[in-house]
Design a protein around this motif. Structure first.
Motif, PDB file in Angstrom:
ATOM      1  N   SER A  72      31.026 -37.673 -14.421  1.00  0.00           N
ATOM      2  CA  SER A  72      30.882 -37.018 -13.124  1.00  0.00           C
ATOM      3  C   SER A  72      30.356 -37.983 -12.074  1.00  0.00           C
ATOM      4  N   ARG A  73      30.015 -39.202 -12.521  1.00  0.00           N
ATOM      5  CA  ARG A  73      29.445 -40.193 -11.609  1.00  0.00           C
ATOM      6  C   ARG A  73      30.458 -40.568 -10.526  1.00  0.00           C
ATOM      7  N   LYS A  74      30.016 -40.611  -9.290  1.00  0.00           N
ATOM      8  CA  LYS A  74      30.869 -40.962  -8.159  1.00  0.00           C
ATOM      9  C   LYS A  74      30.417 -42.304  -7.595  1.00  0.00           C
ATOM     10  N   GLY A  75      31.125 -42.765  -6.570  1.00  0.00           N
ATOM     11  CA  GLY A  75      30.742 -44.008  -5.923  1.00  0.00           C
ATOM     12  C   GLY A  75      31.477 -45.206  -6.486  1.00  0.00           C
ATOM     13  N   LEU A  76      30.873 -46.385  -6.312  1.00  0.00           N
ATOM     14  CA  LEU A  76      31.531 -47.634  -6.682  1.00  0.00           C
ATOM     15  C   LEU A  76      31.949 -47.685  -8.136  1.00  0.00           C
ATOM     16  N   PHE A  77      31.105 -47.165  -9.022  1.00  0.00           N
ATOM     17  CA  PHE A  77      31.402 -47.247 -10.444  1.00  0.00           C
ATOM     18  C   PHE A  77      31.693 -45.868 -11.031  1.00  0.00           C
ATOM     19  N   GLY A  78      32.283 -45.024 -10.217  1.00  0.00           N
ATOM     20  CA  GLY A  78      32.695 -43.712 -10.684  1.00  0.00           C
ATOM     21  C   GLY A  78      34.019 -43.793 -11.440  1.00  0.00           C
ATOM     22  N   PHE A  79      34.315 -42.733 -12.181  1.00  0.00           N
ATOM     23  CA  PHE A  79      35.546 -42.677 -12.965  1.00  0.00           C
ATOM     24  C   PHE A  79      36.693 -42.163 -12.108  1.00  0.00           C
ATOM     25  N   ARG A  80      37.846 -42.834 -12.223  1.00  0.00           N
ATOM     26  CA  ARG A  80      39.007 -42.479 -11.405  1.00  0.00           C
ATOM     27  C   ARG A  80      40.111 -41.881 -12.267  1.00  0.00           C
ATOM     28  N   ASP A  81      40.919 -41.054 -11.636  1.00  0.00           N
ATOM     29  CA  ASP A  81      42.068 -40.467 -12.306  1.00  0.00           C
ATOM     30  C   ASP A  81      43.084 -41.559 -12.643  1.00  0.00           C
ATOM     31  N   PRO A  82      43.603 -41.582 -13.889  1.00  0.00           N
ATOM     32  CA  PRO A  82      44.535 -42.659 -14.263  1.00  0.00           C
ATOM     33  C   PRO A  82      45.816 -42.687 -13.439  1.00  0.00           C
ATOM     34  N   ASP A  83      46.300 -41.516 -12.996  1.00  0.00           N
ATOM     35  CA  ASP A  83      47.500 -41.506 -12.149  1.00  0.00           C
ATOM     36  C   ASP A  83      47.252 -42.257 -10.845  1.00  0.00           C
ATOM     37  N   ALA A  84      46.050 -42.099 -10.279  1.00  0.00           N
ATOM     38  CA  ALA A  84      45.715 -42.786  -9.024  1.00  0.00           C
ATOM     39  C   ALA A  84      45.622 -44.286  -9.248  1.00  0.00           C
ATOM     40  N   ILE A  85      45.084 -44.691 -10.391  1.00  0.00           N
ATOM     41  CA  ILE A  85      44.987 -46.122 -10.707  1.00  0.00           C
ATOM     42  C   ILE A  85      46.373 -46.734 -10.833  1.00  0.00           C
ATOM     43  N   VAL A  86      47.264 -46.058 -11.548  1.00  0.00           N
ATOM     44  CA  VAL A  86      48.631 -46.568 -11.713  1.00  0.00           C
ATOM     45  C   VAL A  86      49.340 -46.663 -10.365  1.00  0.00           C
ATOM     46  N   ALA A  87      49.172 -45.656  -9.536  1.00  0.00           N
ATOM     47  CA  ALA A  87      49.811 -45.684  -8.211  1.00  0.00           C
ATOM     48  C   ALA A  87      49.344 -46.897  -7.409  1.00  0.00           C
ATOM     49  N   ASP A  88      48.035 -47.180  -7.433  1.00  0.00           N
ATOM     50  CA  ASP A  88      47.508 -48.336  -6.701  1.00  0.00           C
ATOM     51  C   ASP A  88      47.982 -49.646  -7.316  1.00  0.00           C
ATOM     52  N   ALA A  89      48.005 -49.705  -8.645  1.00  0.00           N
ATOM     53  CA  ALA A  89      48.452 -50.926  -9.307  1.00  0.00           C
ATOM     54  C   ALA A  89      49.929 -51.208  -9.011  1.00  0.00           C
ATOM     55  N   MET A  90      50.742 -50.171  -8.943  1.00  0.00           N
ATOM     56  CA  MET A  90      52.159 -50.371  -8.656  1.00  0.00           C
ATOM     57  C   MET A  90      52.383 -50.758  -7.192  1.00  0.00           C
ATOM     58  N   LYS A  91      51.495 -50.339  -6.313  1.00  0.00           N
ATOM     59  CA  LYS A  91      51.553 -50.845  -4.935  1.00  0.00           C
ATOM     60  C   LYS A  91      51.289 -52.353  -4.928  1.00  0.00           C
ATOM     61  N   ASP A  92      50.319 -52.775  -5.742  1.00  0.00           N
ATOM     62  CA  ASP A  92      50.051 -54.214  -5.873  1.00  0.00           C
ATOM     63  C   ASP A  92      51.245 -54.933  -6.477  1.00  0.00           C
ATOM     64  N   PHE A  93      51.907 -54.294  -7.431  1.00  0.00           N
ATOM     65  CA  PHE A  93      53.095 -54.891  -8.049  1.00  0.00           C
ATOM     66  C   PHE A  93      54.184 -55.111  -6.998  1.00  0.00           C
ATOM     67  N   ALA A  94      54.362 -54.120  -6.137  1.00  0.00           N
ATOM     68  CA  ALA A  94      55.363 -54.247  -5.074  1.00  0.00           C
ATOM     69  C   ALA A  94      55.019 -55.372  -4.110  1.00  0.00           C
TER      70      ALA A  94
END
Length: 262
Positions: free
Chosen positions: A198-220
């Motif tokens: 439930s921890r938020k902020g800099l070291f909070g846990f993120r949804d894996p779909d959101a991580i993949v979306a951001d990583a694929m933007k970097d891939f592009a």
């Protein structure tokens, strides 16, 4: 003709999110995992939602025999996209880690990544086309106590990916290493790590779909190293400039805070 994406460790978490992402782009899938009932449910769901073919291979990739059997099952099939995602964490200190667990981690997160990449890459080179995504970790930038072996394998993945990027310069084959930060998945529970998700902020846990979306933007954007999490970006930057003795003290404190120790 539809492309085929091979994704290891697609039972849950980041692997399942990559499967969902590439299925949404019309790719057929080959997905691996060990929990057969769950991964077959995933495959059926992906097929029904995205109308692509999804093949499940139940594989134990943390042993040499298991890796070789898996490669034999892949055979000469055309793999357009490879996502090396399968991995696990270890809770004990290195000295207390059973030798069997040490071997499993090295086979899965070093040897399997290396062997499978080389196996698939040969076909990509012949076709002059393909993409390889290797899942590393923010732990590759900053090793912590009780995370020694895991961090070391993830650093190997970064060096391995960057080296491949340079070797493949001038081709239409793209490689990327992703350092995702804290993911809201079953990873920590599987390693018997009790984390406050439930921890938020800099070291909070993120949804894996959101991580993949951001990583694929970097891939592009043709980023070879993708750090899609703000906290992980900060770790990477800090570690570059911190004096090592100061880093060791900070890492020890941070490790204790994650484990709930004072």
């Amino acid at each position: 003709m539809s492309k085929t994406a091979l994704i290891t460790g697609a039972t849950s978490g980041l692997g399942l999110s990559y499967a969902r992402y590439f299925a949404s782009k019309g790719c057929n899938l080959i997905i691996t995992g060990r929990r057969e009932d769950i991964i077959r449910e995933n495959a059926e769901s992906l097929q029904n939602q995205f109308h692509v073919n999804v093949e499940v291979i139940i594989a134990e990739l943390s042993s040499l025999d298991g890796i070789n059997r898996f490669l034999a099952q892949i055979g000469d099939r055309t793999i357009d996209i490879l996502v090396n995602n399968a991995g696990f964490g270890l809770k004990p200190s290195f000295v207390d880690t059973p030798e069997t667990d040490v071997e499993k981690m090295l086979y899965l997160q070093v040897w399997c990544v290396t062997k499978l990449t080389q196996f698939v890459l040969k076909g990509m080179v012949r076709r002059n086309s393909g993409a390889i995504i290797n899942i590393s970790s923010d732990g590759a930038f900053a090793v912590l106590p009780h995370n020694v072996l895991y961090s070391s394998t993830k650093l190997y993945i970064i060096n391995f990916t960057e080296g491949l990027h340079m070797e493949l310069s001038g081709t239409d084959i793209r490689v990327q290493a992703v350092c995702p930060g804290f993911i809201d998945s079953h990873f920590h529970e599987s390693a018997e790590m009790h984390m406050d998700k439930s921890r938020k902020g800099l070291f909070g846990f993120r949804d894996p779909d959101a991580i993949v979306a951001d990583a694929m933007k970097d891939f592009a954007k043709k980023k070879v190293i993708s750090v899609p999490d703000t906290g992980a970006k900060m770790i990477r930057t800090l570690v570059r400039f911190l004096p090592r003795n100061l880093f060791y003290r900070m890492a020890a404190r941070f490790s204790s805070s994650l484990s709930g120790k004072k």
